[in-house]
Design an enzyme around this catalytic site. Structure first.
Site, PDB file in Angstrom:
ATOM      1  N   CYS A  81       0.809  -1.221   0.000  1.00 51.18           N
ATOM      2  CA  CYS A  81       0.000   0.000   0.000  1.00 51.18           C
ATOM      3  C   CYS A  81       0.841   1.268   0.000  1.00 51.18           C
ATOM      4  CB  CYS A  81      -0.970   0.002   1.185  1.00 51.18           C
ATOM      5  SG  CYS A  81      -0.268   0.573   2.740  1.00 51.18           S
ATOM      6  N   CYS A  84       3.541   3.044   6.050  1.00 49.26           N
ATOM      7  CA  CYS A  84       4.241   2.263   7.095  1.00 49.26           C
ATOM      8  C   CYS A  84       5.486   1.557   6.556  1.00 49.26           C
ATOM      9  CB  CYS A  84       3.294   1.234   7.709  1.00 49.26           C
ATOM     10  SG  CYS A  84       1.801   1.931   8.425  1.00 49.26           S
ATOM     11  N   CYS A 176      -6.388  -2.012   8.592  1.00 50.28           N
ATOM     12  CA  CYS A 176      -5.337  -0.991   8.663  1.00 50.28           C
ATOM     13  C   CYS A 176      -5.013  -0.726  10.129  1.00 50.28           C
ATOM     14  CB  CYS A 176      -5.787   0.300   7.975  1.00 50.28           C
ATOM     15  SG  CYS A 176      -4.525   1.596   8.020  1.00 50.28           S
ATOM     16  N   GLN A 299      -3.699  18.089  13.728  1.00 52.81           N
ATOM     17  CA  GLN A 299      -2.619  17.102  13.692  1.00 52.81           C
ATOM     18  C   GLN A 299      -3.198  15.695  13.758  1.00 52.81           C
ATOM     19  OE1 GLN A 299       0.582  17.228  13.205  1.00 52.81           O
ATOM     20  NE2 GLN A 299       1.265  19.312  13.659  1.00 52.81           N
ATOM     21  N   TYR A 328       1.755  30.792  10.603  1.00 48.75           N
ATOM     22  CA  TYR A 328       1.171  29.584  10.006  1.00 48.75           C
ATOM     23  C   TYR A 328       0.333  28.872  11.072  1.00 48.75           C
ATOM     24  CZ  TYR A 328       5.165  30.660   6.982  1.00 48.75           C
ATOM     25  OH  TYR A 328       6.095  31.304   6.191  1.00 48.75           O
ATOM     26  N   GLU A 349      -2.475  33.062   9.216  1.00 50.74           N
ATOM     27  CA  GLU A 349      -2.645  31.839   8.434  1.00 50.74           C
ATOM     28  C   GLU A 349      -3.199  32.189   7.066  1.00 50.74           C
ATOM     29  OE1 GLU A 349      -3.241  28.334   6.693  1.00 50.74           O
ATOM     30  OE2 GLU A 349      -2.112  28.529   8.561  1.00 50.74           O
ATOM     31  N   ASP A 398       5.313  27.457  12.467  1.00 50.10           N
ATOM     32  CA  ASP A 398       5.071  26.054  12.108  1.00 50.10           C
ATOM     33  C   ASP A 398       4.633  25.996  10.646  1.00 50.10           C
ATOM     34  OD1 ASP A 398       4.533  23.376  12.028  1.00 50.10           O
ATOM     35  OD2 ASP A 398       2.841  23.419  13.410  1.00 50.10           O
ATOM     36  N   CYS A 425       7.786  19.979  10.015  1.00 46.45           N
ATOM     37  CA  CYS A 425       7.592  18.589   9.599  1.00 46.45           C
ATOM     38  C   CYS A 425       8.621  18.195   8.552  1.00 46.45           C
ATOM     39  CB  CYS A 425       6.178  18.377   9.064  1.00 46.45           C
ATOM     40  SG  CYS A 425       5.784  19.401   7.630  1.00 46.45           S
TER      41      CYS A 425
END
Length: 468
Positions: A81, A84, A176, A299, A328, A349, A398, A425
């Site tokens: 898929c 992971c 899943c 999140q 942001y 934002e 962020d 991130c």
């Protein structure tokens, strides 16, 4: 060079360590070879899929030795898929390599003096940690080589995830491990119902079909939002599907649908219909409530988001008299989270609907010291804005994966805030921005936070202080 190397098999390649984007690397004839689907310590034969003058990429075709760091993947869909990708690597090693990823990016890109990178803050949950998943209906189910070679006639309808690099192929997901609560039951029961009632699954190439997309959002407060995206305006079919979900799953607190006949699955510009329940769900964090609508960002690992925000708040070390700029800000989660420890928080934002969510969340929580503005950051954060607002004592930023626009970085340098807390991130773009901020700021702390176990992604929080 690439044509000559493609499909060549390198034998007995020792996999040395994890590299970027979940790949691992080894060396062959003084050239780096990036390999997918392996672990450090594996010895493998590798078929080259891409060859360049400075590196090669490949995939394993035979394992001679397995790494001691390997563990058995727990999901039957692992390797197919596309999610992971690190299930075969033990979690302690995952955290070690996520820290190493941050360190490598800062040494390679930021090139500023840094303190020791702290150990990755791990997620207590390594399975069933997501609060949101998107599943796609398709009449082009992915078949394995074995299924194709069997000559059997398989039903091609599927509900699951896109196969990497194949936009029209969907792996039919049985179970899943990313999302718990009612997620697996809703997906599987809806697929069974759709097949039994001969409802059409979406054909992405021809853009026809009733059932297009399924979104499931859950909260730690046991609320659930289910959104069904229909590719055709078939009132009878839509009613049948929504009544089934409403009757089968009374625990769904927010049941919505949207008719989307566009060429893509995004629905932020479309009207959603609330079929049953409320048009929102609520998440809690400490003594705060956050209202999440169908178009809201939140999140996707709620419990670990709390740990991430605590790190950001600890780095800010607010005493109660500071003006904080939250850049942001999204739906104002961080802004509202730190507001009780600040004199004032000003959030900016790009998305207007997110700013409306931020204001609503302040109102719900009785916070009267927040201000929120919608607009492009590089245009909003200018001299006029600064002239009309108090100067920041602390800046929390962020940004999205692309990092901050250089105009924003230059404005931060002009603002001279004593502290900047940079949440990211993407450590690579964060390191790039820190290199520019290094003109006036020094790096005091670096804390990686794992939001997505079993993947190579890592969040990172950096504290920058103004040089004396």
């Amino acid at each position: 060079m690439s044509r000559k190397m493609k499909n060549k098999v390198i034998t007995n390649l020792l996999i040395e360590r994890i590299a970027s984007e979940g790949k691992c690397l080894g060396h062959h004839e003084e050239k780096v070879v990036f390999v997918t689907g392996v672990a450090p310590g594996d010895v493998v034969d590798v078929r080259i899929t891409k060859g360049k003058s400075s590196f090669m990429e490949g995939e394993p075709v035979k394992f001679h030795e397995y790494s001691k760091e390997r563990i058995d993947p727990f999901c039957s869909h692992f390797g197919t898929c596309g999610g992971c990708k690190w299930q075969h690597i033990n979690y302690d090693l995952q955290k070690t390599y996520k820290r190493q990823q941050v360190l490598d990016q800062f040494q390679r890109i930021a090139k500023v003096e840094i303190p020791e990178v702290m150990p990755t803050l791990g997620s207590e949950k390594t399975r069933y940690y997501r609060n949101k998943l998107d599943f796609t209906f398709s009449n082009k189910k992915w078949l394995t080589v074995e299924q194709i070679q069997s000559g059997e006639d398989f039903d091609r309808n599927a509900l699951g995830f896109h196969i990497p690099k194949m936009f029209d192929k969907i792996v039919d997901v049985d179970h899943c491990y990313l999302q718990g609560n009612i997620s697996n039951d809703v997906r599987n029961e809806l697929r069974t119902f759709a097949l039994a009632n001969q409802l059409s699954f979406y054909d992405i190439r021809n853009q026809v079909g009733l059932l297009r997309n399924l979104i499931i959002r859950t909260t730690s407060t046991d609320q659930a939002m289910v959104i069904v995206q229909f590719g055709e305006n078939d009132s009878e079919g839509i009613q049948k599907v929504m009544e089934f979900l409403n009757e089968k799953f009374p625990e769904i607190t927010s049941l919505l649908y949207v008719i989307n006949t566009k060429g893509n699955e995004t629905f932020h510009d479309l009207e959603l219909v609330t079929f049953a329940g409320q048009d929102f769900i609520e998440e809690e964090m400490e003594d705060l409530k956050f209202r999440i609508g169908p178009k809201s960002f939140y999140q996707t690992n709620s419990e670990q988001a709390y740990e991430l925000y605590k790190v950001a708040r600890d780095f800010a070390d607010l005493q109660g008299d500071e003006v904080v700029y939250d850049l942001y800000t999204g739906t104002g989660t961080i802004a509202n989270f730190v507001a009780k420890k600040a004199k004032q928080v000003i959030g900016i934002e790009y998305v207007p609907s997110a700013i409306e969510d931020a204001k609503l969340n302040s109102q719900i929580n009785g916070l009267d010291n927040t201000l929120f503005y919608a607009g492009d950051m590089k245009d909003m954060l200018n001299e006029d804005f600064i002239a009309n607002h108090a100067a920041p004592d602390v800046i929390i930023t962020d940004p999205p994966r692309a990092g901050m626009d250089e105009k924003v970085v230059q404005m931060l340098l002009r603002l001279n805030a004593p502290k900047i807390v940079y949440v990211s991130c993407n450590p690579a773009t964060q390191a790039r921005d820190v290199a520019l901020l290094g003109e006036k700021y020094k790096v005091e702390k670096i804390q990686p936070v794992d939001m997505f176990p079993q993947t190579y992604h890592v969040e990172n929080v950096v504290l920058l202080t103004l040089k004396s």
